[in-house]
Design a protein around this motif. Structure first.
Motif, short mmCIF file in Angstrom:
data_model
loop_
_atom_site.label_atom_id
_atom_site.label_comp_id
_atom_site.label_asym_id
_atom_site.label_seq_id
_atom_site.Cartn_x
_atom_site.Cartn_y
_atom_site.Cartn_z
N ARG A 65 8.82 33.13 -18.79
CA ARG A 65 10.00 32.45 -18.26
C ARG A 65 9.90 32.33 -16.73
N GLY A 89 6.99 29.90 -15.80
CA GLY A 89 7.39 28.52 -16.08
C GLY A 89 8.39 27.99 -15.07
N THR A 133 6.70 27.30 -11.73
CA THR A 133 5.98 26.03 -11.78
C THR A 133 6.93 24.85 -11.68
N ARG A 134 8.03 24.89 -12.43
CA ARG A 134 9.01 23.79 -12.38
C ARG A 134 9.60 23.65 -10.97
#
Length: 109
Positions: A62, A65, A68-69
């Motif tokens: 989580r 991710g 990265t976002r």
């Protein structure tokens, strides 16, 4: 010139439940995360092995991710854009959960 095949690349091994969290561990952890994030942005495959509890591995995924976002949103829209700020808030929440679940400080702030 030889081509490196994916199965010949040594996987990154990240232990989310280390016996000791010291400066050496944190330095290695930060370098491994940096390598993974650069691979994600470059579209490369990096074999990785995670060790830890299911909760720790979910928290890691989580946080990674969301990191990265956030970086992709920052790159596309800039720092002041509402979408980037929303991604930053989600990232902070994911980091908080990761740190709570693992006792390991997330290396990027």
């Amino acid at each position: 010139m030889s081509v490196i095949k994916e199965e010949k690349i040594a996987p990154i091994e990240i232990c989310l439940n280390p016996e000791v969290v010291d400066e050496g561990y944190l330095r290695q952890f930060g370098a491994q995360l940096e390598y993974l994030i650069k691979a994600i942005f470059g579209g490369s495959f990096v074999p990785a092995r995670l060790r830890g509890t299911q909760t720790q591995m979910r928290s890691f995924a989580r946080a990674l991710g969301n990191e990265t976002r956030y970086l992709k949103s920052f790159e596309r829209h800039g720092l002041a854009d509402r979408r980037t700020l929303n991604n930053r808030h989600r990232l902070e929440k994911a980091i908080s959960g990761f740190e709570k679940d693992t006792g390991i400080k997330w290396p990027f702030k």
